[in-house]
Enzyme design. Structure first.
Site, PDB file in Angstrom:
ATOM      1  N   LYS A  62     -12.141   0.173  -1.606  1.00 25.24           N
ATOM      2  CA  LYS A  62     -11.303   0.851  -2.818  1.00 25.24           C
ATOM      3  C   LYS A  62     -12.752   1.186  -3.994  1.00 25.24           C
ATOM      4  O   LYS A  62     -13.378   2.288  -4.259  1.00 25.24           O
ATOM      5  CB  LYS A  62     -10.030   1.003  -2.038  1.00 25.24           C
TER       6      LYS A  62
ATOM      7  N   HIS B  44      -5.122  -3.347  -2.487  1.00 27.78           N
ATOM      8  CA  HIS B  44      -5.395  -2.604  -3.757  1.00 27.78           C
ATOM      9  C   HIS B  44      -5.120  -2.909  -4.995  1.00 27.78           C
ATOM     10  O   HIS B  44      -5.004  -2.461  -5.662  1.00 27.78           O
ATOM     11  CB  HIS B  44      -3.740  -1.411  -2.742  1.00 27.78           C
TER      12      HIS B  44
ATOM     13  N   SER C 155       0.532  -1.242   0.526  1.00 32.69           N
ATOM     14  CA  SER C 155      -0.201  -0.212   0.008  1.00 32.69           C
ATOM     15  C   SER C 155       0.684   1.205   0.205  1.00 32.69           C
ATOM     16  O   SER C 155       0.565   2.081  -0.759  1.00 32.69           O
ATOM     17  CB  SER C 155      -1.215   0.231   0.958  1.00 32.69           C
TER      18      SER C 155
HETATM   19  C1  LIG Z   1      -7.091  -0.247   3.446  1.00 39.04           C
HETATM   20  C2  LIG Z   1      -6.789  -1.087   3.222  1.00 39.04           C
HETATM   21  C3  LIG Z   1      -7.856  -2.443   4.285  1.00 39.04           C
HETATM   22  C4  LIG Z   1      -8.293  -1.957   5.516  1.00 39.04           C
HETATM   23  O1  LIG Z   1      -9.528  -1.572   4.155  1.00 39.04           O
HETATM   24  P1  LIG Z   1     -11.108  -1.283   4.438  1.00 39.04           P
HETATM   25  O2  LIG Z   1     -11.949  -1.753   3.802  1.00 39.04           O
HETATM   26  O3  LIG Z   1     -10.013   0.310   3.967  1.00 39.04           O
HETATM   27  O4  LIG Z   1     -11.475  -1.252   6.300  1.00 39.04           O
HETATM   28  C5  LIG Z   1      -6.791  -3.801   4.402  1.00 39.04           C
HETATM   29  N1  LIG Z   1      -5.752  -3.950   3.683  1.00 39.04           N
HETATM   30  C6  LIG Z   1      -4.874  -3.444   3.034  1.00 39.04           C
HETATM   31  C7  LIG Z   1      -3.741  -3.677   2.111  1.00 39.04           C
HETATM   32  C8  LIG Z   1      -5.544  -2.029   2.586  1.00 39.04           C
HETATM   33  O5  LIG Z   1      -4.570  -1.810   1.655  1.00 39.04           O
END
Ligand SMILES: *Cc1c(COP(=O)(O)O)cnc(C)c1O
Length: 398
Positions: free
Chosen positions: A246, A215, A187
């Site tokens: 996302k 991601h 990320s």
């Molecule tokens: C953003 C993210 C999460 C969390 O996901 P949400 O749906 O925003 O709670 C989990 N793992 C990774 C690698 C992320 O980038």
């Protein structure tokens, strides 16, 4: 308010300010998009995970409104107690088909999917083996379980180092189960995990694999089905986590895998057992997002077209994008203070790009994290590039 607590909070907050770690969230005054109104200012937003522009897509909005008419705004209960509506079930069936797995279980977020799934599949006779750059929600999920996982126990491998992973697998043969866990797309760096090599090592040493595709969801693989699809590893990744927050533009997280895995998590995944279901409009909006992803290739094409354009333009202008392979495009700065000064200068120039500094990344590896998306026009990105160049010239660095 208790005076002792109050003074402790004051001291802790001051310590954060002293270390430049104190966060003040900016207020978004318009829907998510390429250009937004934020803190009273029009800016090009390079800090959103709205990869496909679905967060404010007319069809997704319409589906949510329709679901409010049909179902109301709340599910009323934890899912197994009486909060699973037909539309929640439908979303899971659609996701399982999309992922080409037997089953999918939805949680209220990706973070909670990690805290639900990871501790549920290990015991104190097991080990969890992690990439050193795994996301915070993986780390917290791992900590909630009873398996051994620590770096001091030799269970964390250097980023993407497959020789180091193999050594750990050789050294842990006496444990009952061994789980290898990795981000699919990292990320903060935007690089992709070497999933084919990880899966081969797992098969060779009888370990199992969990990949967090937060991601990669909507970004990599067929119609955005993630890294397992991207590398054609169907049936060989035991547990896949995806986010619905996302690229899919709404909120939620899910675990895709076998029917037995889903069954087990329904019985042992604590956030599933003790936290209320999504509002039905969330499920309806997500089904609309999936419809778009499966039937309209345009948003994903635009995402990648913009990503290639942005990375090339930055490289040609002499910026270092740190080997990123996905829309997540770090612009290397190094020094923490310089990165934060650059964030402020870019803001003045009408560009919102967040400085990422220690402890989110290693000391001396500060960067600006930029995220081109399908919501940007070429003009948005060209204007942002000019702002980056002006700020660099002004600061005489980076
Ligand atoms: C953003 C993210 C999460 C969390 O996901 P949400 O749906 O925003 O709670 C989990 N793992 C990774 C690698 C992320 O980038």
């Amino acid at each position: 308010m208790n005076a002792h607590l109050q003074s402790w909070l004051g001291e802790q907050l001051q310590a954060l300010r002293d270390q430049n770690l104190y966060k003040i969230p900016k207020i978004l005054e318009s829907p998510a998009g390429g250009r937004v109104q934020m803190n009273g200012k029009q800016v090009i937003n390079l800090s959103s995970n709205n990869y496909l522009g679905l967060a404010n897509h007319p069809k997704v909005r319409e589906a949510a409104l329709k679901a409010i008419d049909e179902w109301g705004v709340g599910a009323g209960a934890v899912r197994w107690i009486g909060g699973t509506m037909r539309i929640h079930d439908e979303l899971e069936q659609r996701l399982a088909k999309f992922k080409q797995t037997e089953a999918v279980l939805v949680f209220t977020g990706g973070f909670t999917a990690n805290s639900g799934a990871i501790p549920a599949v290990v015991t104190d006779k097991d080990v969890i083996i992690s990439d050193e750059l795994n996301h915070a929600s993986i780390i917290d999920g791992v900590r909630l379980g009873s398996a051994k996982y620590k770096k001091s126990d030799g269970l964390v491998y250097a980023h993407k180092d497959m020789e180091a992973l193999e050594k750990i697998l050789q050294n842990t043969q006496s444990f009952q189960k061994r789980m290898i866990i990795t981000d699919g797309v990292f990320s903060m760096d935007g690089d992709i995990a070497p999933l084919p090599a990880i899966v081969e090592l797992a098969e060779k040493y009888d370990a199992f694999v969990m990949v967090d595709d937060a991601h990669a969801s909507g970004v990599l693989g067929k119609n955005g089905a993630g890294t397992t699809s991207h590398f054609n590893l169907y049936g060989r990744v035991d547990i896949q986590l995806g986010t619905l927050s996302k690229a899919l533009g709404v909120v939620g997280g899910y675990i895709a895998g076998s029917a037995a895995l889903k069954d087990w998590l329904i019985n042992r995944g604590r956030p599933y057992l003790f936290s209320t279901a999504h509002p039905p409009m969330v499920a309806a909006a997500l089904i609309a997002s999936l419809d778009i992803m499966e039937n309209d290739p345009e948003p994903m094409q635009r995402l990648w077209d913009n990503t290639r354009w942005w990375k090339n333009a930055l490289a040609e202008a002499g910026f270092d994008t740190m080997g990123s392979e996905t829309p997540i495009t770090p612009v290397y700065v190094g020094d923490e203070g310089a990165a934060q000064a650059m964030e402020r200068a870019l803001w003045e120039e009408g560009v919102y790009a967040l400085a990422i500094v220690y402890p989110t990344v290693a000391r001396g590896k500060a960067r600006l994290r930029t995220m081109p998306s399908a919501a940007h026009t070429k003009e948005d990105l060209a204007d942002a590039l000019e702002a980056f160049k002006r700020v660099r010239d002004m600061m005489g660095s980076a």
